[in-house]
Design an enzyme around this catalytic site. Sequence first.
Site, PDB file in Angstrom:
ATOM      1  N   ASN A 293      -1.233   1.114   3.591  1.00 32.60           N
ATOM      2  CA  ASN A 293      -1.968   0.746   4.799  1.00 32.60           C
ATOM      3  C   ASN A 293      -1.007   0.529   5.962  1.00 32.60           C
ATOM      4  O   ASN A 293       0.135   0.107   5.784  1.00 32.60           O
ATOM      5  CB  ASN A 293      -2.885  -0.460   4.571  1.00 32.60           C
ATOM      6  N   VAL A 294      -1.494   0.876   7.153  1.00 31.00           N
ATOM      7  CA  VAL A 294      -0.719   0.738   8.383  1.00 31.00           C
ATOM      8  C   VAL A 294      -1.634   0.084   9.415  1.00 31.00           C
ATOM      9  O   VAL A 294      -2.598   0.697   9.863  1.00 31.00           O
ATOM     10  CB  VAL A 294      -0.223   2.110   8.902  1.00 31.00           C
TER      11      VAL A 294
ATOM     12  N   GLU B 261      -5.653   4.520   1.115  1.00 30.99           N
ATOM     13  CA  GLU B 261      -6.341   5.693   0.578  1.00 30.99           C
ATOM     14  C   GLU B 261      -6.395   6.812   1.609  1.00 30.99           C
ATOM     15  O   GLU B 261      -6.209   7.979   1.278  1.00 30.99           O
ATOM     16  CB  GLU B 261      -7.772   5.322   0.146  1.00 30.99           C
TER      17      GLU B 261
ATOM     18  N   CYS C 196     -13.402   4.123   2.935  1.00 30.25           N
ATOM     19  CA  CYS C 196     -12.526   4.909   2.050  1.00 30.25           C
ATOM     20  C   CYS C 196     -13.294   5.503   0.883  1.00 30.25           C
ATOM     21  O   CYS C 196     -12.972   6.595   0.416  1.00 30.25           O
ATOM     22  CB  CYS C 196     -11.353   4.070   1.577  1.00 30.25           C
TER      23      CYS C 196
ATOM     24  N   CYS D 231     -12.399   0.241   0.381  1.00 27.27           N
ATOM     25  CA  CYS D 231     -13.439  -0.223   1.297  1.00 27.27           C
ATOM     26  C   CYS D 231     -14.542   0.842   1.376  1.00 27.27           C
ATOM     27  O   CYS D 231     -14.380   1.957   0.869  1.00 27.27           O
ATOM     28  CB  CYS D 231     -12.851  -0.510   2.682  1.00 27.27           C
TER      29      CYS D 231
END
Length: 136
Positions: free
Chosen positions: A46-47, A59, A93, A90
Site C-alpha cells: 500500500n502507498v 492488491e 480491491c 477491501c
Amino acid sequence: MAADPDFDALFAAASRLQPRAYAPYSRFKVGAALLADDGTVHAGCNVENAAYPVGTCAEAGAIAAMIAAGGTAIRAILVFGEGDELVTPCGACRQRIREFASPETPVAIAGPEGIRARFTLEQLLPASFGPANLPR
C-alpha cells in the site's frame, strides 16, 4: 484441475514488500502477491497519500505490476497484514481482483505467523459483477 498455487512463494513476496509500504498516516502496512496466469508472481504494497484516502492498496499495486508485465489473469492471491483481525481485501480491491480472477480463485490471508485463512473470491464477493456481465 490446476495444481495448487505455491502459497509459500506468494507469502515470501508479500511479506518482503509489506515492510516497504508507505503508510505514514494509517501506519497500517499491507503487502500482497498474486500468481498470474503465466506462472509469474507479482507483488505490491500500500502507498498512502497526503490527500488521504487517495492512496493505493497493496492488491492494486500487485495487479498493476501483473498488467505491466503482460499478465492477464490471477490464479491466486495472498494478502499480508498484521493485527488481531484478518486483513482481507477491501471492497474496491475485491472488485479489482474480480476483473482478472474467477469466482473460484483462491485468496489467502496471512500475517507474520503464516497463512491465517483461505477463501475463494466467491466467498469474499458473492454474486459478483464481472467482465462476463458486459457485452464485448
